[in-house]
Design an enzyme around this catalytic site. Structure first.
Site, short mmCIF file in Angstrom:
data_model
loop_
_atom_site.label_atom_id
_atom_site.label_comp_id
_atom_site.label_asym_id
_atom_site.label_seq_id
_atom_site.Cartn_x
_atom_site.Cartn_y
_atom_site.Cartn_z
N ASP A 178 0.86 -1.18 0.00
CA ASP A 178 0.00 0.00 0.00
C ASP A 178 0.90 1.24 0.00
O ASP A 178 1.56 1.52 1.01
CB ASP A 178 -0.90 0.02 1.24
CG ASP A 178 -1.97 -1.08 1.22
OD1 ASP A 178 -1.73 -2.14 0.62
OD2 ASP A 178 -3.04 -0.87 1.82
N LYS A 241 -6.93 3.44 -3.56
CA LYS A 241 -7.36 3.38 -2.16
C LYS A 241 -7.63 4.79 -1.66
O LYS A 241 -6.87 5.71 -1.96
CB LYS A 241 -6.25 2.71 -1.34
CG LYS A 241 -6.46 2.66 0.16
CD LYS A 241 -5.31 1.92 0.84
CE LYS A 241 -5.36 2.01 2.35
NZ LYS A 241 -4.23 1.31 3.01
N LYS A 277 -10.13 0.19 -2.72
CA LYS A 277 -10.11 -0.06 -1.28
C LYS A 277 -10.58 1.20 -0.56
O LYS A 277 -10.01 2.28 -0.74
CB LYS A 277 -8.70 -0.44 -0.82
CG LYS A 277 -8.59 -0.67 0.69
CD LYS A 277 -7.20 -1.18 1.07
CE LYS A 277 -7.02 -1.28 2.58
NZ LYS A 277 -5.67 -1.79 2.95
#
Length: 341
Positions: A178, A241, A277
């Site tokens: 991430d 995300k 996400k």
């Protein structure tokens, strides 16, 4: 990516004009008009500013309408199990210890020990130096090991440090990365720098899943969020995300709707299905179901899978487990019946 754009604020040095020899080429599946958009910084900026503008009033009205949708009682248990399987169970605190990571892994493998039919979570998400502590406790399971990287959460470091951070996490055993984008570069229109950093991190990741954190709460407008989505997708991000979870607002329904529209449109243009996400601020089963309804209505039922949609959360899982017990046992079970993170 070569750059011909000056930094309007003068706060970010332009990236090296010539791409490094190791810079990956645009994904081969991109159609010509998208591939052309990544030729240089000027083309990328022209493409991003040519995207249709977002109608904020219409977006928020639709999000509010989707939030009122209800699902049938017999579908709620299925929705709860789906949401559990989409959770990236997260601890990202300075006080994290090997023991806390071990407990988190145990919970990820078996969220409710009294109900072994509860699905596992999608992944456990930790800092790079905690990855090695997670590896032995998740070996042989389907639970991924996600690690934040690239100087999380601010992203304020050199590219060399960000790449080293990524390699450290991968070498330790991370199966998902991430990364955070340079929001200062994004807000000052230095899109080439943001693109090059994502592409460079993706090259280090190889086939490992890369989630690109946009930190939408700092991007100011829905139009900027839409541009950041497309930039990340063009640069090779597997997921887009919402947030680090360190600032407010984090994941909201309107912002997530913009991101779902982006992956839906990217799929229509390229045939590639990318993922979203939603991280931060989602704490209840009711919230999670609202997001699942949006995924179904905005992107489509094909995205209702842990492969294509995730929740980044630490507290959400407990509420999902308590509500699941209510569904299966016929009465509400309080927090004393689930492990506390």
């Amino acid at each position: 990516m070569s750059s011909s754009q000056a930094d309007p604020a003068g706060t970010h040095p332009e990236p090296t004009l010539a791409p490094p020899p190791s810079a990956p080429p645009p994904p081969p599946s991109l159609p010509p008009h998208l591939s052309d958009a990544t030729v240089d910084a000027a083309s990328l900026k022209r493409f991003l500013h040519g995207l249709p503008g977002v109608d904020p009033v219409g977006l928020e009205q639709r999000s509010a309408a989707l939030a009122t949708r209800s699902i049938k009682k017999d579908s709620k248990r299925q929705a709860i199990d789906l949401a559990i399987s989409m959770v990236d169970l997260t601890t990202l605190e300075g006080a994290d210890t090997a023991g806390k990571v071990r407990s988190l892994c145990a919970k990820g493998r078996r969220p409710d020990p009294d109900h072994p039919d509860v699905p596992t979570v999608a992944a456990v998400c930790v800092y790079p130096d905690m990855v090695a502590h997670a590896v032995p406790h998740l070996a042989g399971t389907d639970v991924g090991i996600a690690s934040v990287a690239t100087a999380f959460p601010a992203g304020r470091s050199s590219l060399a440090v960000k790449l080293a951070d990524t390699r450290d996490a991968l070498d330790a055993g991370a199966t998902e990365i991430d990364m955070v984008i340079d929001r200062g570069a994004m807000l000052t229109g230095n899109y080439g720098l943001v693109f090059d950093e994502i592409a460079a991190v993706k090259e280090v990741c190889g086939d490992t899943v890369l989630k690109v954190i946009l930190e939408t709460g700092e991007l100011g407008t829905y139009d900027t969020v839409r541009r950041a989505c497309w930039l990340a997708l063009l640069a090779g991000g597997d997921f887009i995300k919402t947030s680090t979870g360190k600032i407010n607002p984090a994941a909201t329904l309107p912002v997530t709707q913009v991101m779902l529209q982006a992956v839906r449109d990217f799929h229509a243009e390229t045939g590639e299905r990318r993922s979203v996400k939603a991280a931060g601020g989602i704490r209840t089963t009711k919230d999670a179901i609202r997001f699942l309804v949006s995924v179904h209505e905005v992107a489509g039922p094909e995205w209702l899978s842990p492969r294509y949609f995730r929740f980044g959360a630490s507290g959400l899982l407990n509420d999902l487990l308590m509500q699941r017990r209510t569904q299966t046992d016929g009465h509400y079970s309080g927090p004393d019946y689930v492990t506390v993170d």
